[in-house]
Design a protein around this motif. Structure first.
Motif, PDB file in Angstrom:
ATOM      1  N   LYS A   1     -10.147  -6.414 -48.337  1.00 41.32           N
ATOM      2  CA  LYS A   1     -10.921  -7.256 -49.236  1.00 41.32           C
ATOM      3  C   LYS A   1     -12.397  -6.873 -49.242  1.00 41.32           C
ATOM      4  CE  LYS A   1      -7.770 -11.153 -48.947  1.00 41.32           C
ATOM      5  NZ  LYS A   1      -7.602 -12.577 -48.661  1.00 41.32           N
ATOM      6  N   PHE A   2     -12.674  -5.652 -48.786  1.00 43.88           N
ATOM      7  CA  PHE A   2     -14.029  -5.131 -48.814  1.00 43.88           C
ATOM      8  C   PHE A   2     -14.090  -3.920 -49.729  1.00 43.88           C
ATOM      9  CE2 PHE A   2     -14.345  -7.548 -44.921  1.00 43.88           C
ATOM     10  CZ  PHE A   2     -15.672  -7.956 -44.863  1.00 43.88           C
ATOM     11  N   ASP A   3     -15.163  -3.837 -50.499  1.00 43.19           N
ATOM     12  CA  ASP A   3     -15.502  -2.579 -51.149  1.00 43.19           C
ATOM     13  C   ASP A   3     -16.340  -1.784 -50.158  1.00 43.19           C
ATOM     14  OD1 ASP A   3     -14.232  -2.793 -53.594  1.00 43.19           O
ATOM     15  OD2 ASP A   3     -15.874  -3.943 -54.481  1.00 43.19           O
ATOM     16  N   VAL A   4     -15.953  -0.535 -49.928  1.00 46.06           N
ATOM     17  CA  VAL A   4     -16.633   0.286 -48.935  1.00 46.06           C
ATOM     18  C   VAL A   4     -17.196   1.525 -49.610  1.00 46.06           C
ATOM     19  CG1 VAL A   4     -16.456   1.445 -46.710  1.00 46.06           C
ATOM     20  CG2 VAL A   4     -14.946  -0.481 -47.228  1.00 46.06           C
ATOM     21  N   THR A   5     -18.471   1.786 -49.336  1.00 48.03           N
ATOM     22  CA  THR A   5     -19.115   2.995 -49.829  1.00 48.03           C
ATOM     23  C   THR A   5     -19.630   3.790 -48.646  1.00 48.03           C
ATOM     24  OG1 THR A   5     -19.810   1.852 -51.850  1.00 48.03           O
ATOM     25  CG2 THR A   5     -20.914   3.921 -51.334  1.00 48.03           C
ATOM     26  N   VAL A   6     -19.249   5.065 -48.595  1.00 48.01           N
ATOM     27  CA  VAL A   6     -19.690   5.959 -47.524  1.00 48.01           C
ATOM     28  C   VAL A   6     -20.462   7.098 -48.157  1.00 48.01           C
ATOM     29  CG1 VAL A   6     -18.979   7.313 -45.523  1.00 48.01           C
ATOM     30  CG2 VAL A   6     -17.573   5.390 -46.279  1.00 48.01           C
ATOM     31  N   ASP A   7     -21.681   7.314 -47.705  1.00 53.57           N
ATOM     32  CA  ASP A   7     -22.521   8.395 -48.233  1.00 53.57           C
ATOM     33  C   ASP A   7     -23.053   9.251 -47.095  1.00 53.57           C
ATOM     34  OD1 ASP A   7     -22.384   7.821 -51.021  1.00 53.57           O
ATOM     35  OD2 ASP A   7     -23.760   6.136 -50.699  1.00 53.57           O
ATOM     36  N   PHE A   8     -23.168  10.540 -47.377  1.00 53.21           N
ATOM     37  CA  PHE A   8     -23.703  11.465 -46.380  1.00 53.21           C
ATOM     38  C   PHE A   8     -24.765  12.333 -47.037  1.00 53.21           C
ATOM     39  CE2 PHE A   8     -23.260  15.775 -44.337  1.00 53.21           C
ATOM     40  CZ  PHE A   8     -24.056  15.463 -43.232  1.00 53.21           C
ATOM     41  N   ASP A   9     -25.978  12.291 -46.468  1.00 55.16           N
ATOM     42  CA  ASP A   9     -27.085  13.113 -46.953  1.00 55.16           C
ATOM     43  C   ASP A   9     -27.285  14.242 -45.957  1.00 55.16           C
ATOM     44  OD1 ASP A   9     -29.467  14.262 -47.729  1.00 55.16           O
ATOM     45  OD2 ASP A   9     -30.442  12.361 -48.210  1.00 55.16           O
ATOM     46  N   ALA A  10     -26.763  15.420 -46.293  1.00 51.09           N
ATOM     47  CA  ALA A  10     -26.832  16.551 -45.363  1.00 51.09           C
ATOM     48  C   ALA A  10     -28.269  16.995 -45.137  1.00 51.09           C
ATOM     49  CB  ALA A  10     -25.994  17.710 -45.896  1.00 51.09           C
ATOM     50  N   ASP A  11     -29.093  16.943 -46.172  1.00 51.82           N
ATOM     51  CA  ASP A  11     -30.485  17.393 -46.026  1.00 51.82           C
ATOM     52  C   ASP A  11     -31.276  16.494 -45.087  1.00 51.82           C
ATOM     53  OD1 ASP A  11     -29.995  19.473 -47.789  1.00 51.82           O
ATOM     54  OD2 ASP A  11     -30.559  18.274 -49.546  1.00 51.82           O
ATOM     55  N   ALA A  12     -31.044  15.183 -45.212  1.00 54.32           N
ATOM     56  CA  ALA A  12     -31.770  14.231 -44.357  1.00 54.32           C
ATOM     57  C   ALA A  12     -31.023  13.920 -43.072  1.00 54.32           C
ATOM     58  CB  ALA A  12     -32.028  12.938 -45.122  1.00 54.32           C
ATOM     59  N   LEU A  17     -23.279   3.475 -44.481  1.00 56.76           N
ATOM     60  CA  LEU A  17     -22.080   2.671 -44.710  1.00 56.76           C
ATOM     61  C   LEU A  17     -22.496   1.383 -45.415  1.00 56.76           C
ATOM     62  CD1 LEU A  17     -20.224   3.007 -41.275  1.00 56.76           C
ATOM     63  CD2 LEU A  17     -19.730   4.233 -43.387  1.00 56.76           C
ATOM     64  N   HIS A  18     -21.729   1.027 -46.432  1.00 53.86           N
ATOM     65  CA  HIS A  18     -22.046  -0.170 -47.209  1.00 53.86           C
ATOM     66  C   HIS A  18     -20.750  -0.934 -47.453  1.00 53.86           C
ATOM     67  CE1 HIS A  18     -24.000  -2.001 -51.070  1.00 53.86           C
ATOM     68  NE2 HIS A  18     -23.908  -2.863 -50.083  1.00 53.86           N
ATOM     69  N   PHE A  19     -20.702  -2.181 -46.996  1.00 54.32           N
ATOM     70  CA  PHE A  19     -19.522  -3.037 -47.148  1.00 54.32           C
ATOM     71  C   PHE A  19     -19.907  -4.260 -47.973  1.00 54.32           C
ATOM     72  CE2 PHE A  19     -18.796  -0.592 -43.403  1.00 54.32           C
ATOM     73  CZ  PHE A  19     -17.429  -0.385 -43.307  1.00 54.32           C
ATOM     74  N   ILE A  20     -19.095  -4.570 -48.979  1.00 55.34           N
ATOM     75  CA  ILE A  20     -19.285  -5.794 -49.768  1.00 55.34           C
ATOM     76  C   ILE A  20     -17.985  -6.581 -49.739  1.00 55.34           C
ATOM     77  CG2 ILE A  20     -19.746  -6.779 -52.035  1.00 55.34           C
ATOM     78  CD1 ILE A  20     -21.470  -4.417 -52.682  1.00 55.34           C
ATOM     79  N   ASN A  21     -18.063  -7.804 -49.236  1.00 54.17           N
ATOM     80  CA  ASN A  21     -16.911  -8.691 -49.246  1.00 54.17           C
ATOM     81  C   ASN A  21     -16.660  -9.139 -50.681  1.00 54.17           C
ATOM     82  OD1 ASN A  21     -15.217 -11.035 -49.112  1.00 54.17           O
ATOM     83  ND2 ASN A  21     -15.701 -11.171 -46.937  1.00 54.17           N
ATOM     84  N   LYS A  22     -15.511  -8.761 -51.238  1.00 61.23           N
ATOM     85  CA  LYS A  22     -15.238  -9.047 -52.645  1.00 61.23           C
ATOM     86  C   LYS A  22     -15.021 -10.525 -52.917  1.00 61.23           C
ATOM     87  CE  LYS A  22     -11.892  -5.988 -52.996  1.00 61.23           C
ATOM     88  NZ  LYS A  22     -10.833  -5.135 -53.609  1.00 61.23           N
ATOM     89  N   THR A  23     -14.741 -11.296 -51.861  1.00 57.43           N
ATOM     90  CA  THR A  23     -14.510 -12.725 -52.056  1.00 57.43           C
ATOM     91  C   THR A  23     -15.809 -13.507 -52.182  1.00 57.43           C
ATOM     92  OG1 THR A  23     -12.442 -12.587 -50.814  1.00 57.43           O
ATOM     93  CG2 THR A  23     -13.412 -14.779 -51.096  1.00 57.43           C
ATOM     94  N   VAL A  25     -19.062 -11.906 -51.829  1.00 59.25           N
ATOM     95  CA  VAL A  25     -20.149 -10.979 -52.155  1.00 59.25           C
ATOM     96  C   VAL A  25     -21.154 -10.860 -51.004  1.00 59.25           C
ATOM     97  CG1 VAL A  25     -21.607 -10.200 -54.083  1.00 59.25           C
ATOM     98  CG2 VAL A  25     -19.901 -11.925 -54.485  1.00 59.25           C
ATOM     99  N   LYS A  26     -20.709 -11.040 -49.777  1.00 57.48           N
ATOM    100  CA  LYS A  26     -21.571 -10.776 -48.628  1.00 57.48           C
ATOM    101  C   LYS A  26     -21.743  -9.268 -48.496  1.00 57.48           C
ATOM    102  CE  LYS A  26     -22.231 -15.007 -47.132  1.00 57.48           C
ATOM    103  NZ  LYS A  26     -23.563 -15.620 -47.008  1.00 57.48           N
ATOM    104  N   ASN A  27     -22.944  -8.870 -48.132  1.00 59.82           N
ATOM    105  CA  ASN A  27     -23.326  -7.471 -48.168  1.00 59.82           C
ATOM    106  C   ASN A  27     -23.746  -6.996 -46.779  1.00 59.82           C
ATOM    107  OD1 ASN A  27     -24.291  -4.961 -49.474  1.00 59.82           O
ATOM    108  ND2 ASN A  27     -26.315  -5.783 -49.003  1.00 59.82           N
ATOM    109  N   PHE A  28     -23.140  -5.902 -46.311  1.00 58.64           N
ATOM    110  CA  PHE A  28     -23.471  -5.318 -45.016  1.00 58.64           C
ATOM    111  C   PHE A  28     -23.777  -3.838 -45.218  1.00 58.64           C
ATOM    112  CE2 PHE A  28     -20.639  -8.847 -44.366  1.00 58.64           C
ATOM    113  CZ  PHE A  28     -21.190  -9.551 -43.307  1.00 58.64           C
ATOM    114  N   GLN A  29     -24.889  -3.396 -44.656  1.00 54.85           N
ATOM    115  CA  GLN A  29     -25.294  -2.021 -44.918  1.00 54.85           C
ATOM    116  C   GLN A  29     -26.108  -1.478 -43.737  1.00 54.85           C
ATOM    117  OE1 GLN A  29     -27.391  -1.616 -48.581  1.00 54.85           O
ATOM    118  NE2 GLN A  29     -27.303   0.618 -48.616  1.00 54.85           N
ATOM    119  N   GLN A  30     -25.894  -0.181 -43.445  1.00 54.25           N
ATOM    120  CA  GLN A  30     -26.669   0.447 -42.382  1.00 54.25           C
ATOM    121  C   GLN A  30     -26.701   1.955 -42.602  1.00 54.25           C
ATOM    122  OE1 GLN A  30     -28.456  -1.067 -40.174  1.00 54.25           O
ATOM    123  NE2 GLN A  30     -29.183   0.801 -39.183  1.00 54.25           N
ATOM    124  N   ILE A  31     -27.838   2.570 -42.295  1.00 55.87           N
ATOM    125  CA  ILE A  31     -28.001   4.019 -42.346  1.00 55.87           C
ATOM    126  C   ILE A  31     -28.108   4.530 -40.914  1.00 55.87           C
ATOM    127  CG2 ILE A  31     -29.486   5.918 -43.089  1.00 55.87           C
ATOM    128  CD1 ILE A  31     -30.371   4.176 -45.433  1.00 55.87           C
TER     129      ILE A  31
END
Length: 238
Positions: A1-12, A17-23, A25-31
């Motif tokens: 029940k989470f939308d998950v986005t994973v991104d990788f910046d090789a240069d930086a 990681l970004h998690f959004i609870n679809k029920t 809309v709670k938002n959790f994010q960390q780099i």
């Protein structure tokens, strides 16, 4: 029940990681930086690129998620970090049903499942713990643990997230409708072909019946002719 986005910046050299609870809309994010990833993968070392690919692979199907991924939400980052330390030392996938006494509520941990969160104005903020299990061989098993704090969203942000979700759902419905139309067209074509075949069979049957009637008429005519010949033969004999 989470939308998950994973991104990788090789240069930086950063993994996000970004998690959004679809029920709710709670938002959790960390780099995560290269140094932080090195600590996370200390027991089973992986490059940031390979770790990114591992996470993407394990989130690519429901089966992989069930086998190797867990999400927990705690009352604050301190609780999440404490549990992260415990899970990181384990060689097994964390249980999806056992109670976590320091979580918000009782028995609310699970597999990418709906979780308990603090209200927006509560302090401290909730934190999400994402655990992905890595077992490259039967001799090596480890858990990679990622803590992502809750990021409060404005009402506009929440509205836009919901709006985008509705748009995506509408596009999916349109796509499904198009597929259904195509299937109906195929079915209609098949029905038309069957009707044509049925009509052809009826015509063929009618022709056969006509031929049978003609043969019967010929047979009756032959019988009559034969009877007449027999009568003539009898008359001549008399």
């Amino acid at each position: 029940k989470f939308d998950v986005t994973v991104d990788f910046d090789a240069d930086a050299s950063k993994l996000s990681l970004h998690f959004i609870n679809k029920t709710n809309v709670k938002n959790f994010q960390q780099i995560f930086t290269k140094a932080e990833i090195a600590k996370i993968t200390a027991r089973c070392q992986l490059s940031m690129q390979h770790l990114y690919e591992l996470i993407v692979d394990q989130l690519s199907s429901t089966e992989f998620i069930e086998q190797s991924c867990r999400v927990f939400v705690y009352g604050d980052a301190k609780q999440a970090m404490a549990k992260s330390t415990i899970f990181a030392q384990s060689t097994e996938v964390p249980s999806a049903t056992s109670n976590v006494s320091d979580a918000v509520g009782d028995g609310d941990e699970g597999k990418l499942d709906d979780t308990m969160l603090n209200n927006v104005n509560d302090k401290p903020r909730a934190a999400l713990l994402f655990v992905t299990h890595f077992n490259p061989s039967k001799y090596l098993h480890c858990n990679f643990c990622f803590v992502a704090p809750e990021k409060h969203l404005s009402d506009v942000d929440r509205f836009m997230i919901k709006f985008n979700e509705v748009q995506i759902e509408n596009q999916q419905l349109k796509s499904e409708n198009e597929q259904l139309k195509q299937r109906l067209d195929v079915i209609a074509q098949n029905v038309q072909q069957l009707q044509q075949q049925q009509n052809a069979a009826k015509n063929e049957n009618a022709q056969l019946q006509q031929k049978m009637q003609s043969m019967q008429q010929q047979q009756n005519a032959s019988k009559n002719e034969n009877a007449q010949l027999q009568q003539k033969m009898q008359s001549m004999q008399q």
